[in-house]
Scaffold this motif. Structure first.
Motif, short mmCIF file in Angstrom:
data_model
loop_
_atom_site.label_atom_id
_atom_site.label_comp_id
_atom_site.label_asym_id
_atom_site.label_seq_id
_atom_site.Cartn_x
_atom_site.Cartn_y
_atom_site.Cartn_z
N GLU A 31 0.84 -1.21 0.00
CA GLU A 31 0.00 0.00 0.00
C GLU A 31 0.87 1.26 0.00
O GLU A 31 0.62 2.21 -0.76
CB GLU A 31 -0.91 -0.02 1.23
N THR B 169 2.77 1.61 -3.42
CA THR B 169 1.87 1.99 -4.51
C THR B 169 1.48 3.46 -4.40
O THR B 169 1.49 4.20 -5.39
CB THR B 169 0.61 1.11 -4.49
N ARG B 170 1.19 3.88 -3.18
CA ARG B 170 0.77 5.28 -2.96
C ARG B 170 1.90 6.25 -3.29
O ARG B 170 1.66 7.32 -3.83
CB ARG B 170 0.28 5.44 -1.52
N ARG C 201 7.26 -1.64 -4.50
CA ARG C 201 5.96 -2.15 -4.93
C ARG C 201 6.12 -3.52 -5.61
O ARG C 201 5.36 -4.46 -5.36
CB ARG C 201 5.31 -1.16 -5.89
#
Length: 596
Positions: A196, A199-200, A207
């Motif tokens: 998470e 990705t953010r 990732r």
């Protein structure tokens, strides 16, 4: 003119810094441009920084062999000029390459120096990275406690600094450790958190690593659909994605598709691709070709893999001691490769025709042996039953009451013996066919004491030692009770002295140990000790010991553990069973035998 070139180099390095976690091909291109300008302007510090940026990008692009000389040149410049920050980042590149090359001592020294520099100049980033890399090295050395400690410290410092991108790799590496030891429940939340964050923040390498771990986890749990979904992400790096998708195809039985995918990957990757990655790809190809019966292709892939091994040893060693070891290893590998080529070429046709027949015949032979042993072992209890029935039938009116009771008890004992023989044989056959499914439950170490049945006639010979531990155990209590019964029965049969039972447990495993003071097992019998027909102490006397040890051997394998035998003519025999706490995604280990 020189100043403007310095400024141009610094601007390129600033651009590199902004994308260092996002776009590694672009980072490499910019670093090469910066290095050319820095060399032209004789801008030494710019050269060191550009070399470090190129090395970092090469690592992320699976080009470790290219990264090493870049980092070494940057390290020499930094140390010659006393630039601590540049020295630390050069060591970061080197420690990753050294660890992958199996040179854990040198990698750990590099991490220690990075940690010292980070603390000296107040760089939380360097400290966090050094602790994370030290955790990886401890993990590879088998020191799980130290690995977890370093990962935990790295995560805590990253959270404290507020730099989320530095959280991703220690989270992922800790998750990888938990997956390796079968603790899937602890691993998955860490992977999801790292995925998470990465990705953010558009942290490409983090990732991709988290996505790879999550895909492998799903595949290990049998959820191929979820693994397929994660591995289909367009940002996933090509080598990892293609290798994982090949393993998904293998999981589905699509061997031809997997071979095609892996061959395309090995043929299209650049020549300077990370050698351990290439070795892993060819290793998968060897297994696939053998499964298809294409032994000629398997031999070719095996030769390529061995040549890569040789190249790896030749290019990664950096001092005289390592060079001597490498040369010896290269010569050994070359000799083994020549011998393997001759042997595999000679056996290809025979292996192709006999493989399936041999596997089927082995199972048939084992079943016949178990039944033959069973028939032999029935003779004694059946003889006793016949004599007891004859006595009761012919002389019932003449026998005193106590003798009639004694005869009836003897009949009952023999019926119990027959029942146990039936159950043992049935369990061996079921275990051989993988039809037993473990039923894991929670219980305490102390409760094992109540599961051990000691015949009254031998009560004075048995010593029970239970470790003083509150450690809980998760495993199949019925199977464990049967293993203890079989090991104790064998010890009592083959010794006249004391028999000691030891039970202990820690956070990782349960240990069962049964020691006797008997004559020991001859060395020439150890090879066949786990065959169901084997009589360990005297092969001419079929008395059931082989059936019992075969059952313990199969049960240890079923619970993911190991059975070791330590034996000697003067020391007796000690059977030691080590069982990891049962987990649904546990990797099953092959039991082994050792003789002291």
């Amino acid at each position: 003119m020189s100043t403007s070139k310095h400024d141009a180099v610094d601007k390129l390095l600033a651009q590199i810094h902004a994308i260092r976690f996002i776009d590694y091909p672009r980072m490499l291109t910019l670093a090469e441009e910066a290095l050319a300008l820095a060399r032209e302007a004789n801008y030494t510090r710019g050269i060191a920084r550009s070399l470090n940026a190129m090395g970092w990008a090469c690592i992320r692009l699976w080009q470790n062999a290219r990264a090493v000389p870049l980092a070494r040149e940057a390290l020499a410049l930094a140390q010659a000029n006393g630039w601590l920050e540049e020295e630390a980042y050069a060591l970061l590149v080197l420690d990753s390459c050294l660890a992958l090359a199996g040179q854990s001592n040198q990698a750990f020294e590099a991490c220690t120096r990075i940690l010292e520099i980070g603390q000296a100049i107040g760089s939380s980033e360097l400290v966090i990275m050094a602790l994370g890399d030290m955790g990886v090295i401890h993990d590879e050395r088998g020191d799980g406690d130290s690995a977890i400690e370093n990962y935990t410290r790295s995560i805590a410092l990253a959270e404290e600094s507020g730099d989320e991108v530095l959280l991703v790799f220690p989270l992922a590496n800790m998750a990888a450790y938990f997956l390796k030891v079968g603790q899937t429940d602890e691993a998955v939340p860490l992977i999801r958190r790292g995925l998470e964050i990465a990705t953010r923040l558009n942290f490409a390498a983090g990732r991709d690593f988290c996505a790879y771990l999550l895909s492998e986890t799903y595949l290990g749990m049998g959820n191929a659909a979820a693994a397929d979904l994660v591995s289909s992400e367009p940002t996933f790096p090509t080598p990892l994605r293609e290798q994982l998708r090949a393993r998904l195809e293998i999981h589905r039985g699509q061997h031809a598709e997997a071979v095609k995918r892996l061959r395309h990957l090995t043929e299209t990757l650049p020549e300077d691709t990370d050698i351990p990655l290439m070795i892993g790809l060819y290793n998968d190809l060897v297994g696939l070709y053998k499964a298809q019966g294409n032994f000629e292709r398997a031999l070719q892939a095996s030769e390529t893999r061995e040549r890569l091994h040789i190249t790896w040893y030749q290019t990664q060693l950096n001092n005289r001691t390592e060079l001597a070891t490498a040369l010896f290893e290269v010569e050994r590998l070359e000799r083994e490769l020549d011998e393997r080529r001759r042997q595999e070429a000679a056996n290809l046709e025979r292996q192709h025709t006999l493989l399936v027949q041999r596997q089927q015949q082995e199972l048939i032979d084992i079943k016949r042996q178990v039944l033959a042993r069973l028939a032999h072992d029935f003779r004694t209890p059946l003889s006793v039953l016949r004599m007891s029935f004859d006595m009761l039938t012919r002389y019932s009116d003449r026998l005193p009451p106590d003798q009639r009771v004694q005869r009836l008890e003897r009949i009952d004992d023999q019926f119990r013996a027959l029942d146990r023989l039936f159950n043992n044989a049935l369990n061996v056959l079921r275990a051989l066919e993988d039809r037993i499914i473990p039923d894991a439950t929670e219980f305490s170490l102390a409760s094992l004491r109540d599961w051990i049945f000691v015949p009254e006639a031998h009560a004075s010979r048995v010593i029970l030692e239970v470790a003083d531990s509150d450690q809980g155990v998760r495993s199949d209590r019925v199977i464990i009770r049967e293993m203890l019964h079989q090991l104790l029965d064998n010890a009592l049969r083959y010794s006249t002295g004391l028999v000691t039972i030891r039970l202990s447990a820690d956070a990782d495993a349960l240990t069962l140990e049964v020691e006797d003071r008997g004559p020991g097992i001859p060395a020439n019998q150890l090879e066949h000790i786990f065959e169901p027909i084997s009589g360990a102490h005297d092969p001419t006397k079929l008395n059931g010991v082989g059936l019992g040890l075969s059952l313990v051997h199969q049960y240890a394998h079923l619970l993911g553990g190991e059975l070791h035998l330590r034996t000697g003519a003067d020391t007796g025999t000690t059977a030691r069973v080590t069982l990891p706490h049962f987990k649904p995604a546990m990797v099953v280990l092959e039991p082994s035998v050792q003789m002291a």
